[in-house]
Motif scaffolding. Structure first.
Motif, PDB file in Angstrom:
ATOM      1  N   GLU A  87       0.852  -1.182   0.000  1.00 20.19           N
ATOM      2  CA  GLU A  87       0.000   0.000   0.000  1.00 20.19           C
ATOM      3  C   GLU A  87       0.889   1.234   0.000  1.00 20.19           C
ATOM      4  N   LEU A  88       0.607   2.157  -0.919  1.00 24.66           N
ATOM      5  CA  LEU A  88       1.348   3.407  -1.025  1.00 24.66           C
ATOM      6  C   LEU A  88       0.402   4.549  -0.722  1.00 24.66           C
ATOM      7  N   ARG A  89       0.858   5.523   0.060  1.00 28.08           N
ATOM      8  CA  ARG A  89       0.048   6.694   0.378  1.00 28.08           C
ATOM      9  C   ARG A  89       0.930   7.929   0.345  1.00 28.08           C
ATOM     10  N   GLY A  90       0.301   9.082   0.137  1.00 30.43           N
ATOM     11  CA  GLY A  90       1.043  10.326   0.154  1.00 30.43           C
ATOM     12  C   GLY A  90       0.123  11.518   0.251  1.00 30.43           C
ATOM     13  N   ASN A  91       0.674  12.661   0.625  1.00 28.15           N
ATOM     14  CA  ASN A  91      -0.065  13.925   0.595  1.00 28.15           C
ATOM     15  C   ASN A  91       0.918  15.040   0.277  1.00 28.15           C
ATOM     16  N   THR A  92       0.369  16.162  -0.172  1.00 28.51           N
ATOM     17  CA  THR A  92       1.219  17.270  -0.584  1.00 28.51           C
ATOM     18  C   THR A  92       1.393  18.324   0.496  1.00 28.51           C
ATOM     19  N   VAL A  93       0.541  18.344   1.502  1.00 27.55           N
ATOM     20  CA  VAL A  93       0.625  19.363   2.549  1.00 27.55           C
ATOM     21  C   VAL A  93       1.925  19.232   3.341  1.00 27.55           C
ATOM     22  N   ALA A  94       2.252  18.016   3.749  1.00 25.94           N
ATOM     23  CA  ALA A  94       3.476  17.788   4.522  1.00 25.94           C
ATOM     24  C   ALA A  94       4.477  16.956   3.730  1.00 25.94           C
ATOM     25  N   ASN A  95       4.267  16.837   2.418  1.00 31.58           N
ATOM     26  CA  ASN A  95       5.136  16.025   1.571  1.00 31.58           C
ATOM     27  C   ASN A  95       5.293  14.627   2.171  1.00 31.58           C
ATOM     28  N   ASP A  96       4.181  14.030   2.592  1.00 31.77           N
ATOM     29  CA  ASP A  96       4.169  12.732   3.256  1.00 31.77           C
ATOM     30  C   ASP A  96       4.224  11.613   2.225  1.00 31.77           C
ATOM     31  N   ARG A  97       5.080  10.647   2.473  1.00 30.02           N
ATOM     32  CA  ARG A  97       5.186   9.453   1.639  1.00 30.02           C
ATOM     33  C   ARG A  97       5.206   8.245   2.559  1.00 30.02           C
ATOM     34  N   THR A  98       4.267   7.320   2.349  1.00 31.33           N
ATOM     35  CA  THR A  98       4.160   6.143   3.193  1.00 31.33           C
ATOM     36  C   THR A  98       4.055   4.903   2.316  1.00 31.33           C
ATOM     37  N   VAL A  99       4.761   3.857   2.700  1.00 31.71           N
ATOM     38  CA  VAL A  99       4.644   2.560   2.037  1.00 31.71           C
ATOM     39  C   VAL A  99       4.525   1.493   3.114  1.00 31.71           C
ATOM     40  N   ALA A 100       3.553   0.595   2.929  1.00 29.97           N
ATOM     41  CA  ALA A 100       3.364  -0.533   3.839  1.00 29.97           C
ATOM     42  C   ALA A 100       3.422  -1.810   3.016  1.00 29.97           C
ATOM     43  N   LEU A 101       4.065  -2.835   3.551  1.00 29.66           N
ATOM     44  CA  LEU A 101       4.248  -4.098   2.867  1.00 29.66           C
ATOM     45  C   LEU A 101       3.865  -5.230   3.808  1.00 29.66           C
ATOM     46  N   ARG A 102       3.136  -6.218   3.294  1.00 32.03           N
ATOM     47  CA  ARG A 102       2.782  -7.408   4.079  1.00 32.03           C
ATOM     48  C   ARG A 102       2.976  -8.635   3.219  1.00 32.03           C
ATOM     49  N   LEU A 103       3.710  -9.619   3.722  1.00 26.88           N
ATOM     50  CA  LEU A 103       3.925 -10.890   3.041  1.00 26.88           C
ATOM     51  C   LEU A 103       3.592 -12.025   3.995  1.00 26.88           C
ATOM     52  N   ASP A 104       2.841 -13.004   3.526  1.00 30.45           N
ATOM     53  CA  ASP A 104       2.493 -14.191   4.300  1.00 30.45           C
ATOM     54  C   ASP A 104       2.776 -15.414   3.461  1.00 30.45           C
ATOM     55  N   GLY A 105       3.254 -16.465   4.096  1.00 30.71           N
ATOM     56  CA  GLY A 105       3.535 -17.684   3.357  1.00 30.71           C
ATOM     57  C   GLY A 105       3.700 -18.865   4.277  1.00 30.71           C
ATOM     58  N   GLY A 106       3.969 -19.994   3.690  1.00 34.60           N
ATOM     59  CA  GLY A 106       4.181 -21.199   4.480  1.00 34.60           C
ATOM     60  C   GLY A 106       3.912 -22.450   3.671  1.00 34.60           C
ATOM     61  N   ASP A 138       7.693   8.993   5.755  1.00 36.27           N
ATOM     62  CA  ASP A 138       8.566  10.151   5.760  1.00 36.27           C
ATOM     63  C   ASP A 138       7.702  11.368   5.463  1.00 36.27           C
ATOM     64  N   SER A 139       7.778  12.378   6.312  1.00 36.15           N
ATOM     65  CA  SER A 139       7.009  13.600   6.074  1.00 36.15           C
ATOM     66  C   SER A 139       7.791  14.804   6.569  1.00 36.15           C
ATOM     67  N   SER A 140       7.391  15.969   6.087  1.00 43.04           N
ATOM     68  CA  SER A 140       8.039  17.225   6.444  1.00 43.04           C
ATOM     69  C   SER A 140       7.060  18.101   7.214  1.00 43.04           C
ATOM     70  N   ASP A 141       7.449  19.342   7.445  1.00 42.92           N
ATOM     71  CA  ASP A 141       6.562  20.314   8.074  1.00 42.92           C
ATOM     72  C   ASP A 141       5.418  20.660   7.125  1.00 42.92           C
ATOM     73  N   TYR A 142       4.319  21.166   7.684  1.00 44.79           N
ATOM     74  CA  TYR A 142       3.220  21.635   6.841  1.00 44.79           C
ATOM     75  C   TYR A 142       3.696  22.816   6.002  1.00 44.79           C
ATOM     76  N   GLU A 143       3.176  22.919   4.794  1.00 46.00           N
ATOM     77  CA  GLU A 143       3.525  24.032   3.917  1.00 46.00           C
ATOM     78  C   GLU A 143       2.254  24.712   3.423  1.00 46.00           C
ATOM     79  N   ILE A 144       2.350  26.014   3.207  1.00 45.22           N
ATOM     80  CA  ILE A 144       1.254  26.770   2.618  1.00 45.22           C
ATOM     81  C   ILE A 144       1.765  27.394   1.325  1.00 45.22           C
ATOM     82  N   PRO A 145       0.880  27.718   0.378  1.00 44.38           N
ATOM     83  CA  PRO A 145       1.339  28.165  -0.942  1.00 44.38           C
ATOM     84  C   PRO A 145       2.154  29.456  -0.951  1.00 44.38           C
ATOM     85  N   GLU A 146       1.858  30.406  -0.090  1.00 42.14           N
ATOM     86  CA  GLU A 146       2.543  31.695  -0.134  1.00 42.14           C
ATOM     87  C   GLU A 146       2.983  32.099   1.263  1.00 42.14           C
ATOM     88  N   PHE A 147       3.676  33.240   1.339  1.00 41.66           N
ATOM     89  CA  PHE A 147       4.110  33.778   2.616  1.00 41.66           C
ATOM     90  C   PHE A 147       2.884  34.206   3.425  1.00 41.66           C
TER      91      PHE A 147
END
Length: 182
Positions: A125-144, A158-167
């Motif tokens: 599963e991959l997720r992201g947003n532009t407000v905090a430049n958030d990038r998330t990846v989750a991985l699950r493997l099952d076997g036997g 991984d994410s950063s501080d919140y950002e707004i478009p202008e000063f």
């Protein structure tokens, strides 16, 4: 025996999943969430929060510091959840007197109960947003095979501080911020 329990699974859980457990459950009946930034959010059930809500993963107490301070995130991530159960009312007393507000149990596949059909399955599963430049990846493997089963999961965020478009500027109608010590 009537119990006040909500269970999120499959498609409903996929639609509700957010970056943390509080935001994931915030739309459920009687549930809201604390908010202390992008990652720290904890469920509030029927107005009770903090240590009054027991957070569990696979029926074991999570034992994280989110019960002590709102600026800490719950140690359970909804991206690895197979199903999430919300218990309210008298049923919560089965989990101890500290769970008087409710219990949230996140069911995962971390302890395999069976070998997957075909011997192997997984999900990414991959997720992201532009407000905090958030990038998330989750991985699950099952076997036997036969009587042996294994599980592997991982999460990277991984994410950063919140950002707004202008000063940002104060308008002339707003008072200037106070500085100094009173």
């Amino acid at each position: 025996l009537a119990q006040s329990v909500t269970v999120l699974r499959e498609g409903e859980l996929q639609r509700a999943k957010a970056s943390n457990l509080g935001e994931t459950l915030a739309g459920q009946l009687g549930v809201s969430a604390t908010s202390f930034g992008a990652a720290a959010s904890r469920p509030i059930i029927r107005g009770l929060a903090g240590a009054r809500i027991k957070m569990m993963e696979d029926s074991v107490d999570s034992l994280d510091v989110s019960t002590v301070s709102v600026d800490h995130a719950v140690g359970i991530d909804p991206l690895i959840a197979e199903q999430i159960e919300i218990f309210r009312g008298p049923t919560t007393l089965l989990y101890g007197t500290g769970a008087v507000g409710g219990v949230v149990n996140t069911v995962t596949r971390r302890i395999p109960e069976s070998v997957p059909e075909g011997g192997f399955e997984g999900a990414v599963e991959l997720r992201g947003n532009t407000v905090a430049n958030d990038r998330t990846v989750a991985l699950r493997l099952d076997g036997g095979q036969d009587i042996f089963a294994w599980h592997l999961d991982g999460l990277q965020r991984d994410s950063s501080d919140y950002e707004i478009p202008e000063f940002a500027e104060l308008s002339s109608d707003e008072p200037a911020p106070r500085t100094g010590v009173l």
